[in-house]
Design a protein around this motif. Structure first.
Motif, short mmCIF file in Angstrom:
data_model
loop_
_atom_site.label_atom_id
_atom_site.label_comp_id
_atom_site.label_asym_id
_atom_site.label_seq_id
_atom_site.Cartn_x
_atom_site.Cartn_y
_atom_site.Cartn_z
N MET A 151 0.83 -1.21 0.00
CA MET A 151 0.00 0.00 0.00
C MET A 151 0.86 1.25 0.00
SD MET A 151 -2.96 -1.32 2.64
CE MET A 151 -3.82 0.24 2.60
N GLY A 152 2.01 1.20 0.66
CA GLY A 152 2.92 2.34 0.66
C GLY A 152 3.46 2.63 -0.73
N LEU A 153 3.67 1.57 -1.52
CA LEU A 153 4.14 1.76 -2.89
C LEU A 153 3.07 2.46 -3.73
CD1 LEU A 153 6.37 1.25 -4.95
CD2 LEU A 153 5.35 -0.98 -5.40
N VAL A 154 1.81 2.07 -3.52
CA VAL A 154 0.72 2.77 -4.23
C VAL A 154 0.72 4.25 -3.87
CG1 VAL A 154 -1.77 2.88 -4.56
CG2 VAL A 154 -0.66 0.66 -4.29
N ALA A 155 0.85 4.54 -2.58
CA ALA A 155 0.86 5.93 -2.15
C ALA A 155 2.04 6.68 -2.71
CB ALA A 155 0.87 5.98 -0.62
N ASP A 156 3.18 6.02 -2.81
CA ASP A 156 4.38 6.67 -3.30
C ASP A 156 4.22 7.12 -4.75
OD1 ASP A 156 6.98 7.60 -3.05
OD2 ASP A 156 7.83 5.74 -3.85
N LEU A 157 3.52 6.32 -5.54
CA LEU A 157 3.38 6.65 -6.97
C LEU A 157 2.13 7.47 -7.28
CD1 LEU A 157 4.52 3.34 -8.67
CD2 LEU A 157 5.83 5.37 -8.19
N TYR A 158 1.07 7.33 -6.47
CA TYR A 158 -0.19 7.96 -6.82
C TYR A 158 -0.72 8.92 -5.75
CZ TYR A 158 -0.71 4.56 -10.62
OH TYR A 158 -0.54 3.83 -11.75
N GLY A 159 -0.30 8.71 -4.51
CA GLY A 159 -0.96 9.43 -3.42
C GLY A 159 -0.89 10.94 -3.52
N GLY A 160 0.14 11.49 -4.14
CA GLY A 160 0.27 12.93 -4.21
C GLY A 160 -0.84 13.61 -4.99
N GLU A 161 -1.61 12.85 -5.74
CA GLU A 161 -2.66 13.45 -6.54
C GLU A 161 -3.89 13.79 -5.71
OE1 GLU A 161 -3.47 11.32 -10.12
OE2 GLU A 161 -1.41 10.69 -10.39
N ILE A 162 -3.92 13.36 -4.44
CA ILE A 162 -5.03 13.74 -3.56
C ILE A 162 -4.64 15.04 -2.87
CG2 ILE A 162 -6.39 13.08 -1.55
CD1 ILE A 162 -6.02 10.20 -2.34
N LEU A 174 -1.80 16.67 11.89
CA LEU A 174 -1.61 15.27 11.49
C LEU A 174 -0.19 15.02 11.00
CD1 LEU A 174 -4.84 14.12 9.61
CD2 LEU A 174 -4.00 13.39 11.83
N ALA A 175 0.36 15.97 10.27
CA ALA A 175 1.69 15.77 9.70
C ALA A 175 2.78 15.66 10.77
CB ALA A 175 2.03 16.92 8.75
N GLN A 176 2.49 16.09 12.00
CA GLN A 176 3.49 16.04 13.06
C GLN A 176 3.60 14.66 13.71
OE1 GLN A 176 2.82 19.12 15.94
NE2 GLN A 176 2.31 20.66 14.39
N LEU A 177 2.69 13.77 13.39
CA LEU A 177 2.68 12.47 14.06
C LEU A 177 3.95 11.67 13.77
CD1 LEU A 177 -1.04 11.42 13.53
CD2 LEU A 177 0.04 11.96 15.70
N GLU A 178 4.35 11.61 12.52
CA GLU A 178 5.50 10.77 12.16
C GLU A 178 6.79 11.22 12.84
OE1 GLU A 178 7.67 8.73 8.28
OE2 GLU A 178 6.22 10.34 8.00
N PRO A 259 -1.73 11.56 2.82
CA PRO A 259 -0.67 11.67 3.84
C PRO A 259 -1.26 12.17 5.15
CG PRO A 259 0.01 12.64 1.75
CD PRO A 259 -1.46 12.39 1.63
N PRO A 260 -0.73 11.78 6.32
CA PRO A 260 0.48 10.95 6.46
C PRO A 260 0.19 9.47 6.69
CG PRO A 260 -0.07 11.88 8.57
CD PRO A 260 -1.14 12.36 7.62
N LEU A 261 -1.07 9.03 6.44
CA LEU A 261 -1.43 7.65 6.80
C LEU A 261 -0.54 6.60 6.12
CD1 LEU A 261 -3.24 5.80 8.39
CD2 LEU A 261 -4.92 5.90 6.54
#
Length: 762
Positions: A151-162, A174-178, A259-261
């Motif tokens: 699932m992380g690979l999917v996000a790496d290639l496509y997730g930025g479009e959201i 939310l971004a501060q969690l990681e 992100p960042p899920l």
């Protein structure tokens, strides 16, 4: 606590059945072994996320080329990625391992499809649905499936479009969690309120961050985990929230790639591996040695480099070096029984140091540490492992052999090209696979204890089935009395471990980097009563040369009864005695007058022409019927009396029953029925053949009659009124092929043995 979602949004209506990840273990279909695919997926994804391939993927994302197999130079990885592509094309729609199918299809799609995000999602929505809704994440992680990495690979290639967060998720932090995962106190303060937030994405992100940080719920408070591992409650809560995210957001399941899920879920994957390694470090190593070297201090030094508890089971050999030592057999066996009484954990390891070790050096210690470490790293795939060996003459010995244990026989045979290759991609370069390895070997203790339990079961089941046990019952004392021998050695213990491992399907791995300084244990192995009775072996060949033998049936009647009761091949010793007797007695008859004496097989013995060639008897026949014919008059009684002493010197006696003579060995281990007659026209028997290497004669009508009467095309037992061959003892090594097939008769598999190993050693 396991949290389950009772009602899902209509955004994803058709939810697949709940899936247990462990259901994939041992499953094979369409030529696919899912255990192998799982291991290869993990290795390939590590390269995708962290290796040079990751840089190529980002470059391909900009160019839309997306062909990592071309841009990345690792040929091994390229080959396996191409294999993934081919597998996707042949996988069934309803796989017995749906989790593996989903992971494989999603990985191949993002690497090679080149589709825009919306088009990609339309095509592979069902597979994502399976990963999110149809898979229990906790069990998937425990089984080693890289769900989050896919699932992380999917996000790496496509997730930025959201571009935006789902509705009701106006949460700036939310971004501060990681970044806070490494600061448990701050993460606890920041994430606790999000666990109760109305936004499902916030709840999912917070619980994923807490899980990745190793935090656990303790009442109403959060605390650091008291033991390595992931909090099951947090992980289940994360999955429940992710399912809600996928169902409630207007963008549908695309929202789970916001992100960042995805990054947090990858951190959960990394934390699981980290905690698994930490848990393994809390394990235990048992080092077992018996021999002539005073190396107890060396073993203690070896222990110092091992993390966790290390116990040494040491015994100095009482007999002279180089001789078989019964005390060493008992030492290895007693340690195995002691470990059996414990409840070993997955992280426990047992190292057996061979009694044939002829010296101890720092290089050997280094190689053993390396062996322990490498098997530990590959513990999921490698049940037991060893090293190449160097003997006391400084000669390199390759220890990998194929063990064939069938039809009352045991053979250690060299592979045609040295060894098999590991089916697991990360192990293929540095490990060789076979049925055996060196005498110095390391086992996962749980696997080792499993072998001990199987040995005890075999002793209870196999030994009492042989002649010599009273019907009143079998006790531990009577078993031990039947098994004990003064000539047992540590080498025999290793042979038993080889046989048990083969029986239980455990592959022996040999690590190619290093060597054990030991004598070849197979050179010192014997076919002892314990091995023979426990594994029903009457002939064994460990190295080149004549086989070792130990017969289990003192009389022909016992051997025949065992065959008919259990549906197995006639015992090796019985067939060999019969073969030798026919050669000896038949040779005696022909040598008396080569021109006027012939041998004419009759009854079922004629079927050897169709079944076993000129040197063998067919394997389920324990008798030979033949006519000894002379062209001159024969007085049977006088002839036998004249040659009685010679026959006795050859090892045979006879019983005269009219014109039929029952020849038998002096121990009555084999019998054959012979009709002696003359005068007859021996030239009428003008068809020649060989039976057990001896010249025999036939005439044409005899062959035709045998075909019609004995039906050689139907393979049946003798003295059973035409009962077709089949085995009643399904796990026995000497099982006959099944000619019954649930009453359907001969089927398409031919009712035949798989090879000629069933025949006597030559």
């Amino acid at each position: 606590m396991w949290l389950r979602l009772s009602v899902l949004s209509v955004a994803w209506v058709s939810t697949p059945r709940a899936l247990r990840a462990l259901d994939c273990t041992g499953v094979e279909e369409e030529g696919v072994r899912w255990d192998v695919i799982r291991s290869e997926l993990r290795h390939a994804l590590r390269e995708v996320h962290h290796g040079a391939l990751a840089r190529d993927l980002h470059a391909a994302k900009d160019s839309k080329g997306r062909d990592p197999a071309v841009s990345y130079g690792d040929v091994q990885l390229q080959r396996h990625l191409e294999r993934f592509q081919k597998l996707v094309l042949v996988l069934p729609e309803r796989s017995r391992c749906p989790l593996g199918r989903h992971c494989l299809r999603v990985l191949v799609s993002v690497l090679y499809s080149g589709l825009p995000w919306n088009a990609w999602f339309v095509r592979y929505e069902e597979d994502l649905l399976g990963l999110v809704h149809g898979t229990n994440w906790t069990e998937a992680l425990a089984a080693g499936w890289p769900v989050f990495e896919v699932m992380g690979l999917v996000a790496d290639l496509y997730g930025g479009e959201i571009a935006s967060l789902p509705e009701n998720c106006d949460v700036e932090s939310l971004a501060q969690l990681e970044p806070l995962i490494g600061q448990p106190e701050q993460l606890t303060t920041h994430a606790a309120p999000l666990l109760r937030h109305a936004c499902a994405l916030a709840r999912a992100a917070a619980s994923a961050a807490l899980t990745a940080a190793g935090l656990r719920s303790g009442g109403n408070a959060l605390q650091l985990g008291w033991a390595p591992g992931l909090d099951v409650g947090f992980l289940a809560q994360t999955q429940t929230a992710v399912r809600l995210v996928a169902g409630r957001h207007t963008g549908g399941p695309k929202a789970i790639f916001t992100p960042p899920l995805p990054q947090l879920l990858l951190r959960v994957e990394q934390a699981n591996q980290k905690y698994h390694r930490a848990w393994m470090r809390q394990g235990r190593v048992d080092i077992v040695y018996c021999g002539s070297l005073p190396i107890e201090a060396n073993l203690e030094e070896l222990c110092k480099g091992i993390q966790g508890e290390c116990l040494i089971h040491f015994q100095l050999q009482e007999t002279d070096a180089g001789h078989r030592a019964p005390e060493c057999f008992e030492h290895y066996r007693s340690v195995g029984q002691a470990l059996q009484s414990l409840r070993p954990m997955a992280s426990w390891t047992t190292l057996l140091v061979s009694s044939g070790t002829w010296t101890w050096t720092e290089d050997l210690a280094h190689d053993l540490r390396r062996l322990l470490h490498e098997r530990h790293q590959a513990a999921r795939e490698v049940d037991w492992a060893g090293l190449a060996t160097i003997n006391s003459s400084r000669i390199f010995n390759w220890p990998v052999r194929r063990v064939t244990h069938k039809y009352w026989k045991l053979a250690y045979e060299e592979y045609a090209t040295g060894h098999e290759t590991s089916p697991f991609l990360p192990l293929a370069q540095f490990w060789a696979v076979g049925d055996t390895t060196s005498g110095t070997r390391v086992y996962g203790t749980k696997s080792f204890v499993g072998l001990m339990r199987r040995l005890a079961e075999r002793e209870r089941e196999y030994v009492p089935s042989l002649p010599g046990f009273a019907s009143a019952g079998v006790t531990r004392q009577s078993l031990e009395a039947a098994l004990r021998s003064e000539d047992e050695g540590a080498e025999d213990w290793l042979v038993m471990l080889d046989l048990l491992g083969k029986e239980m399907g455990l592959r022996a791995y040999t690590y190619l980097n290093g060597a054990s300084l030991e004598q070849n244990y197979q050179a010192g192995a014997r076919l002892t009563p314990r091995i023979s009775r426990t594994f029903h072996i009457e002939a064994a060949r460990f190295l080149q040369g004549p086989p070792l033998e130990h017969c289990l049936f003192p009389e022909i009647a016992a051997a025949g009864s065992f065959t008919h009761s259990h549906g197995v091949v006639v015992s090796y010793c019985t067939r060999k005695s019969l073969w030798r007797m026919f050669r000896d007695v038949g040779g005696w008859w022909l040598q008396m007058n080569p021109l006027q004496h012939i041998i004419v097989p009759v009854s079922a013995s004629v079927l050897n022409l169709y079944r076993s060639g000129e040197t063998e008897l067919f394997p389920w026949d324990a008798d030979i019927d033949a006519n000894f014919i002379a062209s001159h008059p024969v007085v049977i009684g006088s002839l036998l009396e004249e040659h009685e002493e010679r026959l006795k010197r050859m090892g045979y006696s006879y019983i005269l029953r009219g014109d039929r003579v029952v020849f038998r060995t002096l121990e009555d281990t084999a019998r054959m029925d012979i009709w002696i007659s003359g005068p007859q026209e021996v030239r009428a028997y003008d068809i020649r053949a060989r039976l057990c290497g001896l010249r025999v004669n036939f005439f044409r009508d005899q062959l035709m009659g045998a075909v019609w009467y004995y039906r050689p095309g139907e393979k049946i037992y003798g003295h059973t009124r035409g009962q077709l061959l089949h085995c009643q003892w399904r796990q026995h090594n000497a099982c006959l092929p099944d000619c019954v097939r649930n009453g359907l008769g001969v089927g398409q598999d031919g009712c035949e043995f798989s090879d000629r190993f069933v025949h006597l050693f030559t």
